[in-house]
Structures are given as structure tokens and as C-alpha cells.
Write a protein that holds these residues in place. Sequence first.
Motif, PDB file in Angstrom:
ATOM      1  N   GLY A   1       0.758  -1.244   0.000  1.00 29.08           N
ATOM      2  CA  GLY A   1       0.000   0.000   0.000  1.00 29.08           C
ATOM      3  C   GLY A   1       0.787   1.291   0.000  1.00 29.08           C
ATOM      4  N   GLY A   2       2.047   1.266   0.400  1.00 30.22           N
ATOM      5  CA  GLY A   2       2.802   2.505   0.520  1.00 30.22           C
ATOM      6  C   GLY A   2       2.954   3.281  -0.773  1.00 30.22           C
ATOM      7  N   TYR A   3       2.989   2.600  -1.903  1.00 29.76           N
ATOM      8  CA  TYR A   3       3.204   3.290  -3.177  1.00 29.76           C
ATOM      9  C   TYR A   3       2.090   4.288  -3.478  1.00 29.76           C
ATOM     10  CZ  TYR A   3      -0.500   0.886  -5.756  1.00 29.76           C
ATOM     11  OH  TYR A   3      -1.716   0.465  -6.208  1.00 29.76           O
ATOM     12  N   GLN A   4       0.909   4.084  -2.914  1.00 29.38           N
ATOM     13  CA  GLN A   4      -0.223   4.962  -3.183  1.00 29.38           C
ATOM     14  C   GLN A   4      -0.013   6.380  -2.659  1.00 29.38           C
ATOM     15  OE1 GLN A   4      -4.174   2.958  -2.405  1.00 29.38           O
ATOM     16  NE2 GLN A   4      -2.834   1.408  -1.512  1.00 29.38           N
ATOM     17  N   TYR A   5       0.969   6.548  -1.781  1.00 29.56           N
ATOM     18  CA  TYR A   5       1.189   7.848  -1.145  1.00 29.56           C
ATOM     19  C   TYR A   5       2.425   8.547  -1.694  1.00 29.56           C
ATOM     20  CZ  TYR A   5      -2.190   5.550   1.780  1.00 29.56           C
ATOM     21  OH  TYR A   5      -3.306   4.860   2.205  1.00 29.56           O
TER      22      TYR A   5
ATOM     23  N   TRP B   1     -11.169   0.801   7.350  1.00 37.63           N
ATOM     24  CA  TRP B   1     -10.718   1.417   8.596  1.00 37.63           C
ATOM     25  C   TRP B   1      -9.202   1.507   8.726  1.00 37.63           C
ATOM     26  CZ3 TRP B   1      -7.513  -1.856  11.156  1.00 37.63           C
ATOM     27  CH2 TRP B   1      -7.648  -3.223  10.905  1.00 37.63           C
ATOM     28  N   SER B   2      -8.465   0.702   7.962  1.00 34.17           N
ATOM     29  CA  SER B   2      -7.015   0.637   8.163  1.00 34.17           C
ATOM     30  C   SER B   2      -6.274   1.846   7.609  1.00 34.17           C
ATOM     31  CB  SER B   2      -6.456  -0.640   7.527  1.00 34.17           C
ATOM     32  OG  SER B   2      -6.655  -0.628   6.127  1.00 34.17           O
ATOM     33  N   GLY B   3      -6.767   2.410   6.493  1.00 32.00           N
ATOM     34  CA  GLY B   3      -6.046   3.511   5.861  1.00 32.00           C
ATOM     35  C   GLY B   3      -5.848   4.694   6.786  1.00 32.00           C
ATOM     36  N   ILE B   4      -6.916   5.096   7.474  1.00 26.31           N
ATOM     37  CA  ILE B   4      -6.828   6.278   8.326  1.00 26.31           C
ATOM     38  C   ILE B   4      -5.981   6.019   9.577  1.00 26.31           C
ATOM     39  CG2 ILE B   4      -8.883   5.799   9.696  1.00 26.31           C
ATOM     40  CD1 ILE B   4      -9.538   8.820   9.429  1.00 26.31           C
ATOM     41  N   LEU B   5      -5.846   4.728   9.956  1.00 23.12           N
ATOM     42  CA  LEU B   5      -5.027   4.385  11.118  1.00 23.12           C
ATOM     43  C   LEU B   5      -3.558   4.226  10.755  1.00 23.12           C
ATOM     44  CD1 LEU B   5      -7.296   1.771  12.959  1.00 23.12           C
ATOM     45  CD2 LEU B   5      -6.983   4.187  13.508  1.00 23.12           C
TER      46      LEU B   5
ATOM     47  N   TRP C   1      -2.074   4.975   7.491  1.00 19.69           N
ATOM     48  CA  TRP C   1      -1.510   5.989   6.590  1.00 19.69           C
ATOM     49  C   TRP C   1      -2.302   7.299   6.710  1.00 19.69           C
ATOM     50  CZ3 TRP C   1       2.869   4.217   4.326  1.00 19.69           C
ATOM     51  CH2 TRP C   1       3.015   2.854   4.129  1.00 19.69           C
ATOM     52  N   PRO C   2      -2.449   7.877   7.872  1.00 20.54           N
ATOM     53  CA  PRO C   2      -3.213   9.122   8.000  1.00 20.54           C
ATOM     54  C   PRO C   2      -2.546  10.264   7.237  1.00 20.54           C
ATOM     55  CG  PRO C   2      -2.012   8.669  10.028  1.00 20.54           C
ATOM     56  CD  PRO C   2      -1.867   7.452   9.165  1.00 20.54           C
ATOM     57  N   ALA C   3      -3.348  10.992   6.466  1.00 21.92           N
ATOM     58  CA  ALA C   3      -2.797  12.071   5.644  1.00 21.92           C
ATOM     59  C   ALA C   3      -2.103  13.123   6.497  1.00 21.92           C
ATOM     60  CB  ALA C   3      -3.912  12.704   4.817  1.00 21.92           C
ATOM     61  N   SER C   4      -2.549  13.290   7.729  1.00 19.66           N
ATOM     62  CA  SER C   4      -1.958  14.307   8.599  1.00 19.66           C
ATOM     63  C   SER C   4      -0.502  14.006   8.947  1.00 19.66           C
ATOM     64  CB  SER C   4      -2.780  14.430   9.883  1.00 19.66           C
ATOM     65  OG  SER C   4      -2.820  13.186  10.572  1.00 19.66           O
ATOM     66  N   GLU C   5      -0.098  12.751   8.834  1.00 16.18           N
ATOM     67  CA  GLU C   5       1.283  12.366   9.152  1.00 16.18           C
ATOM     68  C   GLU C   5       2.194  12.339   7.932  1.00 16.18           C
ATOM     69  OE1 GLU C   5       0.154   9.385  12.899  1.00 16.18           O
ATOM     70  OE2 GLU C   5       1.306   8.656  11.189  1.00 16.18           O
TER      71      GLU C   5
ATOM     72  N   TYR D   1       5.072   8.896   8.167  1.00 15.37           N
ATOM     73  CA  TYR D   1       4.075   8.051   8.819  1.00 15.37           C
ATOM     74  C   TYR D   1       4.662   7.359  10.041  1.00 15.37           C
ATOM     75  CZ  TYR D   1       1.746   8.831   4.376  1.00 15.37           C
ATOM     76  OH  TYR D   1       1.175   9.428   3.282  1.00 15.37           O
ATOM     77  N   ARG D   2       3.908   7.419  11.111  1.00 14.39           N
ATOM     78  CA  ARG D   2       4.392   6.868  12.377  1.00 14.39           C
ATOM     79  C   ARG D   2       4.506   5.349  12.330  1.00 14.39           C
ATOM     80  NH1 ARG D   2       1.364   5.391  16.643  1.00 14.39           N
ATOM     81  NH2 ARG D   2      -0.449   6.371  15.656  1.00 14.39           N
ATOM     82  N   CYS D   3       3.544   4.675  11.687  1.00 11.11           N
ATOM     83  CA  CYS D   3       3.593   3.210  11.671  1.00 11.11           C
ATOM     84  C   CYS D   3       3.296   2.621  10.289  1.00 11.11           C
ATOM     85  CB  CYS D   3       2.623   2.632  12.694  1.00 11.11           C
ATOM     86  SG  CYS D   3       0.889   3.085  12.402  1.00 11.11           S
ATOM     87  N   GLY D   4       3.172   3.453   9.244  1.00  7.67           N
ATOM     88  CA  GLY D   4       2.812   2.951   7.919  1.00  7.67           C
ATOM     89  C   GLY D   4       3.813   1.970   7.347  1.00  7.67           C
ATOM     90  N   TRP D   5       5.056   2.406   7.250  1.00 12.61           N
ATOM     91  CA  TRP D   5       6.062   1.543   6.632  1.00 12.61           C
ATOM     92  C   TRP D   5       6.469   0.397   7.542  1.00 12.61           C
ATOM     93  CZ3 TRP D   5       6.715   1.666   1.650  1.00 12.61           C
ATOM     94  CH2 TRP D   5       6.406   2.835   0.952  1.00 12.61           C
TER      95      TRP D   5
END
Length: 502
Positions: free
Chosen positions: A276-280, A412-416, A418-422, A426-430
Motif C-alpha cells: 500500500g505505501g506506493y499509493q502515497y 478502517w485501516s487507511g486512516i489508522l 496511513w493518515p494524511a496528517s502524518e 508516517y508513524r507506523c505505515g512503513w
Amino acid sequence: MFRKAKPAIQIEHRSAEEKALVRRLDMFLLTFGCISQVIKYLDQQNINNAYVSGMKEDLNLYGNELNYFTTYFNIAYCLMLIPSQAIMTYVRPSYWLTGLEITWGVITGLMALAKNAKHVYVLRVFLGLCESSAWPGMMTLLMHWYTPMELAKRMGFYQSCQTLGYMMSGALQAAIIATLEGKGLSGWRWLFVINAIMTVVWGVLGFFMLPDVPNNPNPRAFWFKKVDAELAMERLARHGRAEPKKLSWAGTKRAFSGWTLYFIAALYIATVHAQGGYQYFNLFLKSLTNPDGSKRWTTEEINVIPIAGGGIAVAFVWIWAILSDTLRTRWTLIITQSLIGLIPAITMTLWTSNPSSVPVSAAYAAYFISYLSLGTAPLIFSWLSELIPQDPEARSLIVGTSVAGYYAVSAWSGILIWPASEAPYYRCGWQTALSLWLVVIAMTCVLRFVDVRYLMPKRKLFVAEVLHGDAVQESEIAPEHDDDRDVDSLKGKDVGVAVSRV
């Protein structure tokens, strides 16, 4: 478990008639699916293009309406996935899939008449219900028609059309709006009208292009000969596949009470979310600044640069699929992609936690490398086709459940994670992506072990009975080391070499 296959590459000998059938399947079935997939992606994405092209102002959308448009679509999409797979076993795919495509085309056109957000909410729900049939339905049809040496390539080509649709959408939608703006309708309304016309026209062609299933071919498919049905059934038997059948309560109970459905669904969900990371990538580009504080990239460049990543994804989805069919292996290439996926996950974990310790060039490279690992879905479902060839009912439900599970988790997982605000730190995305890739590697190894140890003997018994018409005792099955030979050898004396390796 991980022994080397012998020989590394197998050549499947096909008659001229069989080669001609495969060419026609590619020309009609696969072409319909691929173009339908591109159109489906355009119809899904046009809401975003319309929103930034005047829809927001015309309909007074100044809250979170755009997020709700996506939410309502995804909920409906998720709810209809499994019922659609079941219905397709009772209704001809040439009626069901194309009928729903025409319906969602009409709904897309009705979006041009929307006067407020409530109208759009209702239409997006029905759009999700109709579009949910397309991807899993086509994947299931491909399993019915193509052999193990043909399947992954076709699934790969079909899967890559999502990315092709993404690459085309921006330019196509911009051209429609720029050309027709103010000519009777607002540009964003023309966007829905043109997309609707494309969808309906292509959907009508599906009545004649889809062949339905081998044991009940489409009588309107002018390109499909009577002898093709017999040949298609022979191909199913030769490769140990049961013919398609209507979904029964017993089949449903068998699928949902077995471990295969949950394991494959979990594996698919884990791989897609690990990627999923490539989407950002665009949010990463948007965050970069020059030393003087000015933006490093313009808005146009932010939208264009990820298209290069899309091109990489298309090429490698094809490469992985072709290698899979050529080398007759699925699990090894899933693990290979997972190992490649670990590179950007580790790099970006380090970069996001301490940007000064990792050069930004490494972050650029990590995002582009992440596009190399987007070819797992065709391999997983090709492998599924080989794991339980004797149970088409379960295969259909597993595909639907896997995609439904992905949408349910994504809700529900995206906002937890990969939150856009971070973004982009990202704190825990990668870290989550890193963990999921390790889970995928472990699950793939477990599935390979279970396949060799438990599933192959069952497949050998089934294939032997299909080809010989007699019950075969397990004691007659040859030792496990012979499982890498071609399924055609079952036509001889050795029934233990029936199953194509995966």
C-alpha cells in the motif's frame, strides 16, 4: 518442501485447434475483460476528477462529502462481492457481468443529473453494488478457460489494466472537461456522460464476446465453435479441473468450513496492504521543499511523476506473470516479490523515523522500487486454481471473500496506518508494511508445505479418477518426488505425477 523442480521449464504440447481456441479466447474473453477493467477504473475515479473540476462548487460540497462518496461505494462493493460470485453460477456470465456493466454505465450517466450530495450518495451505493461483480467475476472465468501454463499471464494482463486505467484517467478526464466545458453542460457533468456512453457500449459487446463457461457456452458468441466446447472440456480434464457447476449449499458450507478460504483470503489481504505505501508517492512529492522553502515539485509534476511508477508496475506485473507460467511456479515468485517489497519498507522506515540519516534520494528510489512488487494477486489466484482444481464452487467463493475482506479492512485501516496528517513521515505505515511482508513470506512457506504434504495427494486421486473414470486408492499414487511432471502423464500408467507444480 523447497526442492528444485525437474525439469525447470516444461513445454505444453497443444494441437493447432487448441492454439486457435486460446487465440480466440484472448481476442474476445481477455480483451473484453481488460478494456472493461480500464473503463471500470475510469468510472470509479471520475468522482475525484469531477470534484476538483466544478462539482464541489455546483453541489455545495464543502464538508467531507467526497470521503462519504468513497465510503458508500466501498460498503456496497464489499457487500455484493460474495453474492455476485454465487449468482454468476446460476446466471450466464454473459448476462450477469455485462448486464451489471450496462447498469453501472447508466448509473454513471445519472451522476450528471445530480443536484446535491444526497443524490450522489444513492447513486454511489448502486454503483458499488454493480461494479463489485467485474474483477472477481472475470478472475473466475479465466480460471475456467485457461490451463496452468496460460493462466497467470492472462490474470497478470487483466490485473495490469487497473494501472493502465490509472495512467490514462487523468489525461482522458482532463481532455473531456477541456473540450466540452460549457457546451450545454458543465465539464464535470460531461465527464460522467462520456464515461457512461463508453461503459454501456462496451457492456453491450460483452453479450457476444464472453463465452460463459466450458460446459455451458454462450450461444450468442459467434466466434465460439461447437468443437471448442468439447476441446475446452478436454482441457479441463487433462489438467485435473472439475467442470463449473452451480453453487450449492453443500459447496458453500464446505468452502466456509474449510481452512483454505480463510488462509488464501488472509494471504491476499496481507499482500495488498503490504504493497500500500506506493499509493502515497504523491503526498511524499508534495511535502518536499527547496532550501529556500519553496515547493520542490509543481502540482502537475506531482501528478505526472507517479505515472512512471505505474509504467514500472505494468511491466513487472507482466514479467512476474510470464515467469510464473513459464517456470510453472507461483510460491517462489510471491516470496521474491515479498523480498523486494522489504527494501522500500526498510528504507522508508528508517527515513520516516530519522530523515536526516537517510538521503532523500533513497526515499525516491524506495517509492519506485515499491512498484516492482504489485504482481502478487495473479500469482495467488493462479495458485488457488491449482490448489483445489476439484472444487470450482470453493474457488469462486474464495476469490469473492478475498476481495471483500480487502475492502472491509481498507475501510478502517487507511486512516489508522496511513493518515494524511502524518504524510510523509508516517508513524507506523512503513513499519506495518514491513511486518506484513514478513507475514506474507511465512504464510507462503506454510501454504507450500501444506500443499506438498496434504493437498497434492488429494489432487492426484481426483485427476486419476477424472482421466481413468475409476476410483484410485491412495496406495496407487506414486511417491511425492514425482509431483513435478506434467499432468498429461496420468494418461499413462503412473497416476502419481498428475499435478502441475505450483
